[in-house]
Scaffold this active site. Structure first.
Site, PDB file in Angstrom:
ATOM      1  N   LYS A 118       0.873  -1.189   0.000  1.00  0.00           N
ATOM      2  CA  LYS A 118       0.000   0.000   0.000  1.00  0.00           C
ATOM      3  C   LYS A 118       0.898   1.223   0.000  1.00  0.00           C
ATOM      4  O   LYS A 118       2.040   1.163   0.455  1.00  0.00           O
ATOM      5  CB  LYS A 118      -0.852   0.009   1.272  1.00  0.00           C
ATOM      6  CG  LYS A 118      -2.058   0.905   1.185  1.00  0.00           C
ATOM      7  CD  LYS A 118      -3.127   0.231   0.364  1.00  0.00           C
ATOM      8  CE  LYS A 118      -4.503   0.756   0.606  1.00  0.00           C
ATOM      9  NZ  LYS A 118      -5.507  -0.277   0.342  1.00  0.00           N
TER      10      LYS A 118
HETATM   11  N1  GLU Z   1      -7.366   0.003  -2.836  1.00  0.00           N
HETATM   12  C1  GLU Z   1      -8.144  -1.177  -3.008  1.00  0.00           C
HETATM   13  C2  GLU Z   1      -8.096  -2.025  -1.753  1.00  0.00           C
HETATM   14  O1  GLU Z   1      -7.870  -1.540  -0.680  1.00  0.00           O
HETATM   15  C3  GLU Z   1      -7.770  -1.941  -4.278  1.00  0.00           C
HETATM   16  C4  GLU Z   1      -6.368  -2.426  -4.353  1.00  0.00           C
HETATM   17  C5  GLU Z   1      -5.967  -2.976  -5.706  1.00  0.00           C
HETATM   18  O2  GLU Z   1      -6.805  -3.114  -6.580  1.00  0.00           O
HETATM   19  O3  GLU Z   1      -4.791  -3.277  -5.846  1.00  0.00           O
HETATM   20  O4  GLU Z   1      -8.363  -3.206  -1.783  1.00  0.00           O
END
Ligand code: GLU
Length: 432
Positions: A118
């Protein structure tokens, strides 16, 4: 787990509980219950890489401002690091660690070949022009350099980021590659605009996944969505799509809360109309076919389903006693803290935990990544069908783990994820 729950300073300077500390509590509970191997437990209790970059950006008026960005890569034993980029003043190393770790569990629970990561930038994009946000995004991407990559670490949208931002990340990343490698890089991000190789159905995917989960719960509980009532916290991508899709089953949206305030209409709010209002007004406040209410009253509204789809730590020891619902379906990441979890269980409120409930986003990101690698474009129907099947199967595994370990659904979801990771570690062994 070796991490200690430290305290971090929030944006207003108020001390907030450590989010990574919450992950540790959730993890420990599941690891104890399933008897997770000690060495694997140690390995998973730490993030692999933590990248912090400070970078300068020229503002529209010519002055230069410094920004702080993060990318935390938690684990890649199942596949490339994967996870969103968040633009918010509250972004911190503690928050990004927790969010990256949850991504590892999400990939494991849904059986996709991705690890967890992240990232984000600590700023409020609402205070900057579109051109400034573009330059901030491009400089951040440049600062990350080869710490991201199509087979290594693949960003996607998250809070306050969208397909346009992914297009800028893609364009910047590709522009720094040697010419003969550029075409092979489009899968460096997912959640791109469809014209640039994005997948049909990715925009609504997280909300669609929430709804598929709710449908599974309804089936299990002999519950009809037609005429059911729901309240939603956060009306960004996840909250608005979940609301629109639930409406199609005849469910009634009673109230919505976002950063601008909370609104209620006992006769029902039309999600489509609220989406148009929010696009112009920047939030739910002032929507003309609903009344304003306080945040406290919002949480106490009697409804069948509560969908938190905003930020972390909303359901806590303080707020959980006020809820008046049968089911909490977590569209957001980490909306319930460990004390909130205890109270939900005590009060017999069902929970579909975040790592299962909001996994539709990363699942369709996986489909987008596959389409890019194969130079294919799938029909929306195909994406939806595959998503539905994958959610049903993950849901069934969590239900089964909750029954066999006689535990709550969050712990059960962790057990499903950790069981897969444990298997892979046992098979691969450890180098050297
Ligand atoms: N931000 C989204 C999550 O927290 C999607 C992450 C992604 O598609 O890589 O799952």
């Amino acid at each position: 787990m070796t991490i200690r729950a430290s305290s971090t300073k929030g944006i207003e300077g108020a001390p907030q509980a450590s989010l990574y500390g919450s992950v540790a509590r959730q993890f420990d509970k599941a690891a104890d219950l399933m008897g997770l191997d000690d060495s694997i437990r140690n390995t998973l209790s730490m993030t692999s890489n933590e990248i912090i970059v400070h970078f300068p950006v020229r503002m529209d008026d010519g002055h230069i401002e410094m920004f702080t960005g993060y990318r935390v890569q938690h684990n890649d034993v199942l596949g490339p690091y994967k996870g969103g980029l968040r633009y918010h003043p509250q972004v911190s190393i503690d928050e990004v660690r927790a969010l990256a770790t949850w991504m590892t569990w999400k990939g494991a629970i849904t059986d996709i070949p991705f690890g967890g990561a992240k990232g984000g930038i600590q700023f409020d994009p609402a205070n900057y022009s579109q051109r400034e946000v573009e330059r901030i995004t491009r400089r951040f991407t440049f600062a990350l350099g080869n710490n991201i990559g199509p087979e290594y670490d693949i960003p996607a949208p998250d809070v306050n980021t969208n397909a346009q931002i992914m297009a800028w990340v893609l364009d910047t990343y590709v522009s720094t590659m040697p010419p003969h490698e550029r075409q092979a890089c489009t899968h460096v991000v997912t959640g791109k605009p469809v014209e640039l190789g994005g997948s049909l159905g990715r925009d609504k995917a997280t909300g669609q996944g929430v709804v598929f989960n709710i449908l599974e719960w309804a089936k299990d509980n002999d519950f009809s969505l037609n005429g059911a009532t729901y309240i939603v916290q956060g009306f960004g991508n996840v909250g608005s799509w979940t609301s629109r899709l639930l409406r199609r089953f005849g469910a009634k949206l009673l109230a919505v809360e976002d950063v601008t305030g909370a609104i209620v209409n006992p006769d029902g709010i039309e999600p489509g109309e609220l989406v148009s209002h929010v696009a112009g007004a920047g939030g739910v406040r002032g929507f003309d076919t609903a009344e304003p209410i306080s945040r406290e009253d919002f949480l106490a509204i009697k409804a069948d389903i509560f969908i938190p789809a905003a930020l972390e730590n909303q359901i806590t020891a303080e707020t959980a006693p006020r809820l008046n619902v049968r089911l909490v379906a977590e569209g957001a990441n980490g909306p319930t803290d460990p004390d909130g979890d205890v109270l939900l269980k005590e009060r017999d409120i069902d929970l579909i935990p975040d790592i299962l409930c909001n996994s539709g986003g990363v699942i369709v990101s996986y489909y987008e990544w596959l389409q890019n690698k194969r130079s294919e474009f799938w029909e929306l129907d195909e994406v939806d069908k595959k998503l539905s099947r994958r959610i049903s199967s993950a849901y069934a595994k969590v239900r089964e783990a909750a029954a066999s370990h006689d535990t709550d659904w969050r712990t059960a979801a962790y057990i499903v994820a950790l069981t897969r990771l444990e298997k892979v570690y046992n098979e691969r062994g450890l180098f050297p």
